[in-house]
Design a protein around this motif. Structure first.
Motif, PDB file in Angstrom:
ATOM      1  N   GLU A 135       0.829  -1.205   0.000  1.00 24.13           N
ATOM      2  CA  GLU A 135       0.000   0.000   0.000  1.00 24.13           C
ATOM      3  C   GLU A 135       0.867   1.260   0.000  1.00 24.13           C
ATOM      4  O   GLU A 135       0.539   2.250  -0.674  1.00 24.13           O
ATOM      5  N   GLY A 165      -3.769  -1.062  -8.402  1.00 25.98           N
ATOM      6  CA  GLY A 165      -4.202   0.317  -8.555  1.00 25.98           C
ATOM      7  C   GLY A 165      -5.325   0.719  -7.641  1.00 25.98           C
ATOM      8  O   GLY A 165      -5.668   1.902  -7.546  1.00 25.98           O
ATOM      9  N   SER A 166      -5.943  -0.258  -6.946  1.00 28.46           N
ATOM     10  CA  SER A 166      -7.060   0.039  -6.053  1.00 28.46           C
ATOM     11  C   SER A 166      -7.089  -0.997  -4.939  1.00 28.46           C
ATOM     12  O   SER A 166      -6.327  -1.970  -4.944  1.00 28.46           O
ATOM     13  N   ASP A 167      -7.995  -0.781  -3.966  1.00 32.29           N
ATOM     14  CA  ASP A 167      -8.119  -1.728  -2.867  1.00 32.29           C
ATOM     15  C   ASP A 167      -8.605  -3.084  -3.364  1.00 32.29           C
ATOM     16  O   ASP A 167      -8.195  -4.132  -2.837  1.00 32.29           O
ATOM     17  N   GLU A 168      -9.481  -3.081  -4.358  1.00 30.17           N
ATOM     18  CA  GLU A 168      -9.967  -4.348  -4.910  1.00 30.17           C
ATOM     19  C   GLU A 168      -8.834  -5.128  -5.562  1.00 30.17           C
ATOM     20  O   GLU A 168      -8.695  -6.341  -5.351  1.00 30.17           O
ATOM     21  N   GLU A 169      -7.995  -4.438  -6.318  1.00 31.22           N
ATOM     22  CA  GLU A 169      -6.851  -5.101  -6.939  1.00 31.22           C
ATOM     23  C   GLU A 169      -5.840  -5.559  -5.890  1.00 31.22           C
ATOM     24  O   GLU A 169      -5.205  -6.601  -6.055  1.00 31.22           O
ATOM     25  N   LYS A 668     -10.228  -4.016 -16.774  1.00 34.65           N
ATOM     26  CA  LYS A 668     -10.079  -2.614 -16.410  1.00 34.65           C
ATOM     27  C   LYS A 668      -8.677  -2.115 -16.728  1.00 34.65           C
ATOM     28  O   LYS A 668      -8.502  -1.005 -17.263  1.00 34.65           O
ATOM     29  N   GLU A 672      -7.633   0.889 -19.294  1.00 36.09           N
ATOM     30  CA  GLU A 672      -6.756   1.996 -18.936  1.00 36.09           C
ATOM     31  C   GLU A 672      -5.521   2.027 -19.822  1.00 36.09           C
ATOM     32  O   GLU A 672      -5.064   3.100 -20.242  1.00 36.09           O
TER      33      GLU A 672
END
Length: 811
Positions: A135, A165-169, A668, A672
C-alpha cells in the motif's frame, strides 16, 4: 489379558462423572464395550441393528454390481413354484452399474487441492506488514519512480507496472500472489502424506460408497512405526452413537467390527496364553452360532478359526488439576495433581495456595472380543488430534459423511433405483417369454386350387412343386376358372400367412422397459445427456451440455461429501504433522520426504508446529462453471478487452470467484492501457504534426536566414566599403587635422612668444617707470628737503617713434 466379571446394565453406558482413575480401569472400558454391543447386536424379532445394516448395505452393493439375487424374479414368474416350462436367461440386466459408474467416474474428473492459510498471530502480522508495504508503494509510486530515475536505485519490491491500482486489486493480489513459504511447506507436507497413503484410490472407494450405500467413512491415525496413516473404512462394519448430523460431528463413540484369525490376537495382547485362545475360540463359535454369521462366508470352515473383535473409541472428559502455591519471594509454583485433589476453602486461604483446573476432551481406545467379557486393550489414546486454537477439544480418528441421512436413516441413489431396476428385470424376462413363443410367418396352400392347374407336362401340380416354385421365385401359378368353366374360388393356391401374435406384446414390453429406464433417470437426475446414451440429433451441442450440467446438480451432494472428508482429513493431518515435527523420532526422515519435492522449504518445514493453519479446498470449476467463465473470456477477447496472455492466466486459476475478479481487473487494466495508449498515440500524432510544422518553420526560417544573410553580407560589404572610405577619409582628415594642429600649435607658439615678449616688454617698461618714478620721487623728496629748484623730468626718449597702436587692443 484380563477377564472381568461384573454386573453391568444391559442398556446403559457408565457415568461420566467418575474419577479419571476409574475411567482408566478395565471395568469401565468393558462396560462401555458391553453397552455398544447391546445397542448394535441386541437381537429382536427382526434381527439386530448391526447385521440388519450389514445386510442392507450388502444388498445395495449387489445391485450396484448387477449381482442381486434372482430368487424374487423366479418367484414372480413361477406357477406354484414350478419353473420347468421356463427356459430363460435369469442374469440381471446391469442397469444400475452403468449409472453408478457414470457418477463415480464423473467425480474423479473434479480436481481439487488443499490450500493452507496461516492464521496465527505471527503469520497475520507478517501478512499485514507485507500488505502495508505494498500500500505504501502504491501511494508513493510516482515519487519513487522519480527517485529511481534520479539515483538509479530501485526502491520497489516488485515491478511498478504490476502494482495494484485500487483496494480491490490489492485484495486480489494478496489472494493470488502472496504465499509465504510456511504455507507452501504445509501444503507440501499434506500432499506428501496423502500421496504416501494413496488417497486417490481411497477417494474412489469413498465416492462409490456414498453413491451405493449413502455413507462413506475414512480413518486417520498415528502409528509409531509407520507415521500418519489414512485408511478406508467399510461403512458396513462401523458402529457409532446415534446422530442426526450428516457429518457425524456429535458422535461420542466409534467402533469397527473386524473378523481376524485367532492367531492375530497374540500381536494385540502378547500375554494371552493357549488356554485364553481356546476360550476365545469357544466364545467366538457361540457368537457365530448365535448370529448365524457363517452365511456371510463362502467357506464355512473359515469362521471356526476366527474371532470377531470390536475396535472402538470412546469420548469422555479428563480434568487437569494443578496446585498453584505462592512463594515468599512473590513468585508462584505450579504442581500437577490428580482430579481427586479438592482441599477445603479454609485450607486454601491458610496454605497460601489455590486450585487450578481445566476440563478437556479425551478419547479412549479399546478392543473387546465380541460375545465375551474379555478386553484385549483399554487405554487413553495417544497422539490425540487437538486444534491449536481450541486445545480442549479432541478430534475423533474417524471421518464420516452421509449426505442424505434423516433421523438416522441413510438414503442413497442406488436405493432409489432398485424398485425400477426390478421392474426392468421383470420386463426383460417377460420379453424373453414373448420372443420364445413367437412363430415365423407361414403359407396357406389350397389343394383344390392346385388340382385345377395343368402345367402341360403331363404330370400333376403337387404342393411340393408349388412350394419350391414359390420360395425360389416368389411366383404362384393359378387358374381363374375351373376346367368346367366355373369361377375358381382357389385361383391363388398359395398365400402368405403373417403372424403378428407377439409384435404388439413385444412393443408394449419395450415401451415399459424404456419407461422404467426413464423413471430411474427421473428419480436420480441422471438424464440422457449425462450418460450420452441417446443424444438428440436435433439438439445443439450447447443444449446437450447444459442438460448434462443440470444432471451434475442432482449428484452435487456426493461431491460435497467427498470434499468434506478430504478437508476434514487435511485439517487432522495439519495437527498430526505438528506432532510429528515436535515429538516423533522420524522427524528428519519426514522432512526429507517432503523436502525432496521442494528443497527451498526445508527450513520452514521444521518450524511448522509453531504455526496454526486454516484448511481450505480449492475446487476446480465444473463444466458449467468453466463454460460460463470461458464464455466471459471469449466475449472479452472478441471485444479486445483483454490480451491472450491475460486469458491464459485467468484459465489457470481454479477458484472461479478469483478468476472472475481477475478478469474484471485485467479488463479494467486493459481499458486503462488502451486509453493511455490512445492518449500517447494522440500525443505522438500532435508531436509529429508539431515537428512537421517546426520543420516547415525551420525551412522557412532557414530561407529567411539565407536571404537575410545574403542581404547582410551585401550590406556588410557596402558598410565595409563605406567604412574603408570613411577610414581613408578619416585618415586624410586626421593627417590634415594633425597638420592643422601643428600649424595652429606653431601659430599659437608664435602668438604666445609675441605675447610673452610683449608682456615682458610691458613689465620691463613698467619696471622702468616705477624705477623712474621712484627716482623722481626721491629727487622730489630731496628737493623739498633741500629746497632745491624744480626738476625737469623729461627724457630724451619721450618720442612717438616706434609706437604701435596694437598695444591698446583689449586682451
Amino acid at each position: 489379558m484380563r477377564e472381568v466379571k461384573i454386573n453391568i446394565s444391559s442398556v446403559g453406558f457408565p457415568s461420566q462423572f467418575v474419577s479419571d482413575a476409574e475411567k482408566e480401569t478395565q471395568e469401565f472400558g468393558l462396560q462401555i464395550g458391553q453397552a455398544i454391543q447391546y445397542e448394535w447386536f441386541k437381537k429382536d424379532s427382526t434381527g439386530c441393528r448391526y447385521y440388519s445394516q450389514w445386510r442392507d448395505f450388502n444388498r445395495l452393493r449387489l445391485y450396484a454390481r448387477g449381482e442381486q439375487s434372482i430368487v424374487k424374479y423366479k418367484n414372480e414368474l413361477a406357477v406354484d413354484g414350478d419353473l420347468s416350462y421356463l427356459n430363460l436367461d435369469w442374469t440381471p440386466v446391469p442397469i444400475i452399474p452403468k449409472f453408478v459408474d457414470i457418477v463415480v467416474n464423473g467425480m474423479t474428473d473434479r480436481l481439487f487441492k488443499v490450500k493452507a492459510y496461516a492464521q496465527d498471530a505471527l503469520s497475520q502480522a507478517n501478512r499485514n506488514k507485507y500488505q502495508d508495504m505494498i500500500e505504501g508503494q502504491m501511494a508513493a509510486k510516482e515519487p519513487l519512480q522519480v527517485l529511481q530515475q534520479a539515483t538509479g536505485f530501485n526502491p520497489f519490491t516488485m515491478n511498478p507496472d504490476d502494482l495494484p491500482g485500487s483496494d480491490e486489486e490489492l485484495s486480489l493480489y494478496m489472494n493470488l500472489n502472496y504465499k509465504p513459504a510456511i504455507e507452501i511447506a504445509e501444503e507440501e507436507a499434506i500432499d506428501t502424506i496423502f500421496s504416501q497413503n494413496h488417497y486417490q484410490d481411497i477417494r474412489k472407494r469413498l465416492d462409490y460408497d456414498m453413491m451405493v450405500t449413502g455413507m462413506a467413512v475414512a480413518k486417520h491415525e498415528f502409528l509409531p512405526g509407520a507415521g500418519v496413516e489414512v485408511e478406508y473404512v467399510d461403512p458396513a462394519n462401523v458402529v457409532y452413537s446415534y446422530t442426526e448430523d450428516p457429518h457425524f460431528k456429535d458422535c461420542f463413540y466409534w467402533g469397527e467390527i473386524k473378523t481376524l484369525p485367532i492367531t492375530e490376537l497374540i500381536k494385540i495382547d502378547p500375554s494371552l496364553t493357549k488356554e485364553d485362545l481356546q476360550k476365545i475360540a469357544q466364545y467366538s463359535q457361540s457368537w457365530y452360532d448365535y448370529f448365524n454369521t457363517a452365511q456371510y462366508y463362502e467357506n464355512d470352515i473359515f469362521y471356526r478359526d476366527t474371532c470377531t473383535l470390536m475396535y472402538f473409541n470412546y469420548k469422555t472428559t479428563q480434568k487437569m488439576v494443578y496446585k498453584k502455591k505462592k512463594l515468599e519471594n512473590g513468585g508462584s509454583k505450579i504442581i500437577e495433581k490428580d482430579d481427586t485433589f479438592n482441599p477445603p476453602e479454609d485450607m486454601l486461604e491458610e496454605g497460601n495456595f489455590e486450585k487450578l483446573e481445566k476440563t478437556i476432551d479425551v478419547w479412549y481406545n479399546g478392543i473387546m472380543v465380541m460375545g465375551t467379557n474379555i478386553m484385549l486393550k483399554w487405554e487413553l489414546a495417544k497422539n490425540m488430534v487437538r486444534p491449536k486454537s481450541s486445545s480442549q477439544h479432541a478430534i475423533p480418528n474417524y471421518v464420516a459423511v452421509a449426505p442424505r441421512m434423516y433421523k438416522g436413516v441413510i438414503e442413497s441413489l442406488v436405493r432409489r433405483m432398485i424398485p425400477f431396476a426390478d421392474l426392468i428385470q421383470m420386463t426383460h424376462l417377460k420379453l424373453q417369454q414373448v420372443i420364445a413363443r413367437t412363430v415365423p410367418d407361414g403359407v396357406y396352400i389350397d389343394a383344390d386350387g392346385l388340382n385345377e392347374v395343368d402345367l402341360g407336362t403331363g404330370s400333376a401340380y403337387n404342393p411340393e412343386d408349388a412350394l419350391r416354385l414359390y420360395f425360389q421365385t416368389g411366383s404362384v401359378i393359378g387358374r381363374s376358372y375351373t376346367q368346367e368353366g366355373d369361377y375358381n374360388q382357389g385361383k391363388v393356391p398359395i398365400q402368405q400367412l403373417t403372424s403378428n401374435s407377439g409384435s404388439s406384446k413385444t412393443q408394449m414390453l419395450i415401451t415399459n422397459y424404456n419407461h422404467y429406464l426413464d423413471m430411474i433417470r427421473a428419480v436420480t437426475g441422471l438424464n440422457e445427456a449425462r450418460d450420452g446414451s441417446t443424444p438428440s440429433p436435433d439438439a445443439l451441442v450447447g443444449v446437450q451440455k447444459l442438460a448434462a450440467l443440470n444432471s451434475n446438480t442432482a449428484t452435487r451432494h456426493i461431491l460435497e461429501g467427498s470434499l468434506y472428508i478430504y478437508r476434514t482429513l487435511a485439517e487432522a493431518l495439519t495437527y498430526r504433522i505438528a506432532d510429528i515435527l515436535e515429538y516423533a523420532d522420524f522427524k528428519e526422515d519426514f522432512i526429507n520426504k517432503v523436502g525432496k519435492f521442494n528443497v527451498s522449504i526445508l527450513e520452514e518445514i521444521s518450524d511448522l508446529y509453531i504455526y496454526d493453519f486454516g484448511i481450505f479446498i480449492e475446487l476446480s470449476p465444473d463444466e458449467e462453471q468453466q463454460a460460463l467463465l470461458e464464455q466471459n473470456i471469449q466475449m472479452a477477447l472478441s471485444k479486445q478487452d483483454i490480451n491472450l496472455e491475460d486469458a491464459i492466466d485467468i484459465r489457470e486459476i481454479r477458484n472461479l470467484k478469483l478468476a472472475n475478479q481477475l478478469l474484471k481487473v485485467k479488463r479494467k487494466a486493459k481499458q486503462e492501457s488502451d486509453e493511455a495508449r490512445e492518449l500517447q498515440k494522440q500525443a505522438m500524432t500532435a508531436q509529429q504534426q508539431l515537428k512537421s510544422q517546426e520543420l516547415a518553420g525551420q525551412v522557412a526560417m532557414e530561407k529567411i536566414n539565407l536571404e537575410t544573410e545574403s542581404k547582410l553580407k551585401y550590406k556588410q560589404g557596402e558598410i565595409a566599403l563605406e567604412i574603408e572610405r570613411s577610414n581613408k577619409e578619416a585618415g586624410l582628415k586626421s593627417q590634415l587635422m594633425k597638420q592643422e594642429f601643428q600649424y595652429n600649435l606653431q601659430l599659437r607658439g608664435v602668438d604666445s612668444a609675441a605675447l610673452s615678449q610683449r608682456e615682458q616688454t610691458r613689465e620691463d617698461a613698467k619696471s622702468e617707470r616705477i624705477s623712474q618714478q621712484n627716482t623722481e620721487q626721491s629727487k622730489l623728496i630731496t628737493q623739498r628737503k633741500n629746497n632745491l629748484p624744480p626738476q625737469n623730468f623729461e627724457s630724451n626718449e619721450d618720442s612717438l617713434d616706434g609706437f604701435d597702436l596694437a598695444e591698446f587692443e583689449p586682451r
